[in-house]
Motif scaffolding. Sequence first.
Motif, PDB file in Angstrom:
ATOM      1  N   SER A 124       2.916  49.808  -0.287  1.00 16.07           N
ATOM      2  CA  SER A 124       4.274  50.125  -0.707  1.00 16.07           C
ATOM      3  C   SER A 124       4.984  48.880  -1.212  1.00 16.07           C
ATOM      4  CB  SER A 124       5.068  50.708   0.459  1.00 16.07           C
ATOM      5  OG  SER A 124       6.421  50.923   0.102  1.00 16.07           O
ATOM      6  N   THR A 125       5.961  49.071  -2.104  1.00  8.53           N
ATOM      7  CA  THR A 125       6.827  47.965  -2.528  1.00  8.53           C
ATOM      8  C   THR A 125       8.222  48.126  -1.928  1.00  8.53           C
ATOM      9  OG1 THR A 125       7.419  49.204  -4.523  1.00  8.53           O
ATOM     10  CG2 THR A 125       5.597  47.648  -4.713  1.00  8.53           C
ATOM     11  N   GLU A 126       8.321  48.938  -0.883  1.00  3.90           N
ATOM     12  CA  GLU A 126       9.633  49.260  -0.303  1.00  3.90           C
ATOM     13  C   GLU A 126      10.357  48.024   0.227  1.00  3.90           C
ATOM     14  OE1 GLU A 126      11.536  52.159   3.149  1.00  3.90           O
ATOM     15  OE2 GLU A 126       9.582  52.636   2.293  1.00  3.90           O
ATOM     16  N   LYS A 127       9.596  47.064   0.787  1.00  2.00           N
ATOM     17  CA  LYS A 127      10.231  45.875   1.372  1.00  2.00           C
ATOM     18  C   LYS A 127      10.970  45.050   0.325  1.00  2.00           C
ATOM     19  CE  LYS A 127       7.007  45.286   5.241  1.00  2.00           C
ATOM     20  NZ  LYS A 127       5.964  44.418   5.836  1.00  2.00           N
ATOM     21  N   GLY A 128      10.521  45.118  -0.911  1.00  5.00           N
ATOM     22  CA  GLY A 128      11.130  44.291  -1.943  1.00  5.00           C
ATOM     23  C   GLY A 128      12.093  45.030  -2.848  1.00  5.00           C
ATOM     24  N   ASN A 224      -1.159  39.335  -0.330  1.00  6.13           N
ATOM     25  CA  ASN A 224      -1.576  38.653   0.907  1.00  6.13           C
ATOM     26  C   ASN A 224      -1.164  37.181   0.958  1.00  6.13           C
ATOM     27  OD1 ASN A 224      -2.938  38.797   3.420  1.00  6.13           O
ATOM     28  ND2 ASN A 224      -4.874  38.136   2.530  1.00  6.13           N
ATOM     29  N   VAL A 225      -0.044  36.850   0.333  1.00  6.33           N
ATOM     30  CA  VAL A 225       0.392  35.453   0.250  1.00  6.33           C
ATOM     31  C   VAL A 225       0.762  34.852   1.614  1.00  6.33           C
ATOM     32  CG1 VAL A 225       2.013  33.846  -0.855  1.00  6.33           C
ATOM     33  CG2 VAL A 225       1.100  35.785  -2.146  1.00  6.33           C
ATOM     34  N   PRO A 226       1.366  35.607   2.541  1.00  2.83           N
ATOM     35  CA  PRO A 226       1.658  35.006   3.856  1.00  2.83           C
ATOM     36  C   PRO A 226       0.423  34.424   4.545  1.00  2.83           C
ATOM     37  CG  PRO A 226       2.898  37.024   3.620  1.00  2.83           C
ATOM     38  CD  PRO A 226       1.976  36.951   2.432  1.00  2.83           C
ATOM     39  N   ARG A 227      -0.723  35.079   4.421  1.00  4.26           N
ATOM     40  CA  ARG A 227      -1.949  34.537   5.022  1.00  4.26           C
ATOM     41  C   ARG A 227      -2.412  33.284   4.281  1.00  4.26           C
ATOM     42  NH1 ARG A 227      -3.413  40.161   5.799  1.00  4.26           N
ATOM     43  NH2 ARG A 227      -3.399  40.670   8.020  1.00  4.26           N
ATOM     44  N   LEU A 228      -2.146  33.218   2.983  1.00  2.00           N
ATOM     45  CA  LEU A 228      -2.470  32.006   2.249  1.00  2.00           C
ATOM     46  C   LEU A 228      -1.647  30.831   2.785  1.00  2.00           C
ATOM     47  CD1 LEU A 228      -3.768  30.341   0.019  1.00  2.00           C
ATOM     48  CD2 LEU A 228      -2.156  31.349  -1.613  1.00  2.00           C
ATOM     49  N   LEU A 229      -0.376  31.082   3.083  1.00  2.00           N
ATOM     50  CA  LEU A 229       0.464  30.030   3.653  1.00  2.00           C
ATOM     51  C   LEU A 229      -0.049  29.610   5.030  1.00  2.00           C
ATOM     52  CD1 LEU A 229       4.049  31.292   2.703  1.00  2.00           C
ATOM     53  CD2 LEU A 229       2.765  29.412   1.658  1.00  2.00           C
ATOM     54  N   GLU A 230      -0.473  30.568   5.847  1.00  2.00           N
ATOM     55  CA  GLU A 230      -1.026  30.242   7.162  1.00  2.00           C
ATOM     56  C   GLU A 230      -2.294  29.399   7.018  1.00  2.00           C
ATOM     57  OE1 GLU A 230      -1.297  33.455  10.094  1.00  2.00           O
ATOM     58  OE2 GLU A 230      -0.030  34.656   8.751  1.00  2.00           O
ATOM     59  N   ALA A 231      -3.145  29.790   6.066  1.00  2.00           N
ATOM     60  CA  ALA A 231      -4.377  29.024   5.835  1.00  2.00           C
ATOM     61  C   ALA A 231      -4.053  27.618   5.340  1.00  2.00           C
ATOM     62  CB  ALA A 231      -5.257  29.753   4.820  1.00  2.00           C
ATOM     63  N   PHE A 232      -3.046  27.503   4.500  1.00  2.00           N
ATOM     64  CA  PHE A 232      -2.643  26.189   3.993  1.00  2.00           C
ATOM     65  C   PHE A 232      -2.160  25.295   5.130  1.00  2.00           C
ATOM     66  CE2 PHE A 232       0.669  23.470   1.939  1.00  2.00           C
ATOM     67  CZ  PHE A 232      -0.215  22.678   1.206  1.00  2.00           C
ATOM     68  N   LYS A 233      -1.447  25.877   6.077  1.00  2.00           N
ATOM     69  CA  LYS A 233      -0.979  25.091   7.221  1.00  2.00           C
ATOM     70  C   LYS A 233      -2.167  24.600   8.055  1.00  2.00           C
ATOM     71  CE  LYS A 233       2.874  24.681  10.272  1.00  2.00           C
ATOM     72  NZ  LYS A 233       4.255  25.139  10.497  1.00  2.00           N
ATOM     73  N   LYS A 253      12.455  39.904  -5.266  1.00  2.00           N
ATOM     74  CA  LYS A 253      12.652  40.026  -3.815  1.00  2.00           C
ATOM     75  C   LYS A 253      11.407  39.585  -3.051  1.00  2.00           C
ATOM     76  CE  LYS A 253      16.869  41.596  -3.462  1.00  2.00           C
ATOM     77  NZ  LYS A 253      17.912  40.862  -2.718  1.00  2.00           N
ATOM     78  N   PHE A 254      10.239  39.835  -3.608  1.00  2.00           N
ATOM     79  CA  PHE A 254       8.990  39.471  -2.935  1.00  2.00           C
ATOM     80  C   PHE A 254       8.806  37.960  -2.886  1.00  2.00           C
ATOM     81  CE2 PHE A 254       8.430  43.732  -4.609  1.00  2.00           C
ATOM     82  CZ  PHE A 254       8.006  44.417  -3.484  1.00  2.00           C
ATOM     83  N   SER A 255       9.043  37.290  -4.016  1.00  2.00           N
ATOM     84  CA  SER A 255       8.890  35.833  -4.031  1.00  2.00           C
ATOM     85  C   SER A 255       9.979  35.165  -3.193  1.00  2.00           C
ATOM     86  CB  SER A 255       8.915  35.298  -5.465  1.00  2.00           C
ATOM     87  OG  SER A 255      10.109  35.644  -6.131  1.00  2.00           O
ATOM     88  N   GLU A 256      11.161  35.757  -3.161  1.00  2.00           N
ATOM     89  CA  GLU A 256      12.230  35.208  -2.322  1.00  2.00           C
ATOM     90  C   GLU A 256      11.843  35.273  -0.847  1.00  2.00           C
ATOM     91  OE1 GLU A 256      15.666  37.422  -3.436  1.00  2.00           O
ATOM     92  OE2 GLU A 256      16.013  36.270  -5.283  1.00  2.00           O
ATOM     93  N   ARG A 257      11.198  36.342  -0.444  1.00  2.00           N
ATOM     94  CA  ARG A 257      10.724  36.453   0.939  1.00  2.00           C
ATOM     95  C   ARG A 257       9.664  35.402   1.242  1.00  2.00           C
ATOM     96  NH1 ARG A 257      12.105  41.252   3.578  1.00  2.00           N
ATOM     97  NH2 ARG A 257      13.143  42.793   2.245  1.00  2.00           N
TER      98      ARG A 257
END
Length: 397
Positions: A124-128, A224-233, A253-257
């Motif tokens: 879904s794109t509801e969050k954004g 799945n960008v949040p997991r990319l950030l976790e992997a980067f950390k 809205k998605f990139s802002e999140r």
Amino acid sequence: MSDKNDKQKERSNRIGIDARFYGKAGPGRYAKNIIKHLEKIDQKNKYFILLRKDNFEEYIPQNPNFQKVLADYPWYSWSEQTAFLFKVLSLHLDLFYVPHFNIPVLYPKKIVTAIPDMIMHTFSTEKGTTLWKPYFRFKKLVYKLVFKWSVIRSRKIIVPTREVFNDFKSVYPKIPNEKFVIATEGIDPDLMNIEVKDSEQVLEKYKIKKPFLLYLSSMYEHKNVPRLLEAFKILIEKYDFEGNLVLVGKKDKFSERIWDLVKEMNLEGRVSMPGMQGFVSDEETVALRKEAEVYVFTALKEGFSLTPLEAQYFGLPCVISDIPCHREVYGDSVLYFNPYDVEDIAEKIIRVLHDNELREELIKRGYERTKIYSWVHTAEKTLNTFNQVLEVKASAK
């Protein structure tokens, strides 16, 4: 009677193409390349290219049989189902080609669609969304109804991979296999022909420091960008990686999140998001591809997945998610990771960064892989599909 039928089959057909997305990302780039390559291979049929006001001047026909038609009706709108419908009907087409799913549902004549994926069925794109939530859910219901009707009404459905075909069959098992045509995509020739004069200027503009990992796409949930950030950390804390991560995508809205998440994870000084400053041009993305160390793509679901292929063309080794679509398109030309396992993502990235032999092998295999796919092939498959639907002899072009 037979001679009469043969003459009808040999005559020039009137084909309309919904190009209202022309030049935009995703379906717009697809429409642009299909039209440009059909111009080169079809000297017989008459084409009517329906465009919106903002892209009407962008398309300049190179074939006298291709004619522009102004159809300034927003996609996914009520006017698409009313005024746009009457505009298409006024052209008296033999075939209407829609390189997307959003057909005018009441159009009564022959339709061919090209549908790149069914991702919105799963994610879904509801969050954004900025829409009122009940209205968004109503629009999602309308989307599924229009999508299903498009599948039913289309004489042929062109899909980019067998994986997308499998998705269709899992949702619509009664649709006959013969309705589907698999036509792979390719790298945009306009992108391939870009010559970067000063990559350093681009890096300076966006305050990007080398070395850096590159991701280039939207920030939708399935990416799945949040997991990319976790992997980067993990790369920073466990492997002492001193480089940066560059996430290129439009501001929404998605990139802002994602940017909020970057700040929450205290990664502001290590993660750059050029799209938050404004539009990032194709020339700039080519410069970033040429200067990056590794291209990383963490998507959970894709229809074809072009951005790793583009990265490979510019000599960038790719580390991407192990999903069926990627296995089908990329074979052994990339290094795969489990997209749900941030430790595995980090470990595979660091392998490519540290193992020069592996890196060079991926660059070599990647460039060879790009030679498999081309828009000429896509256009030939598309024209053959038109001919089948129009019942044109196989030899006719």
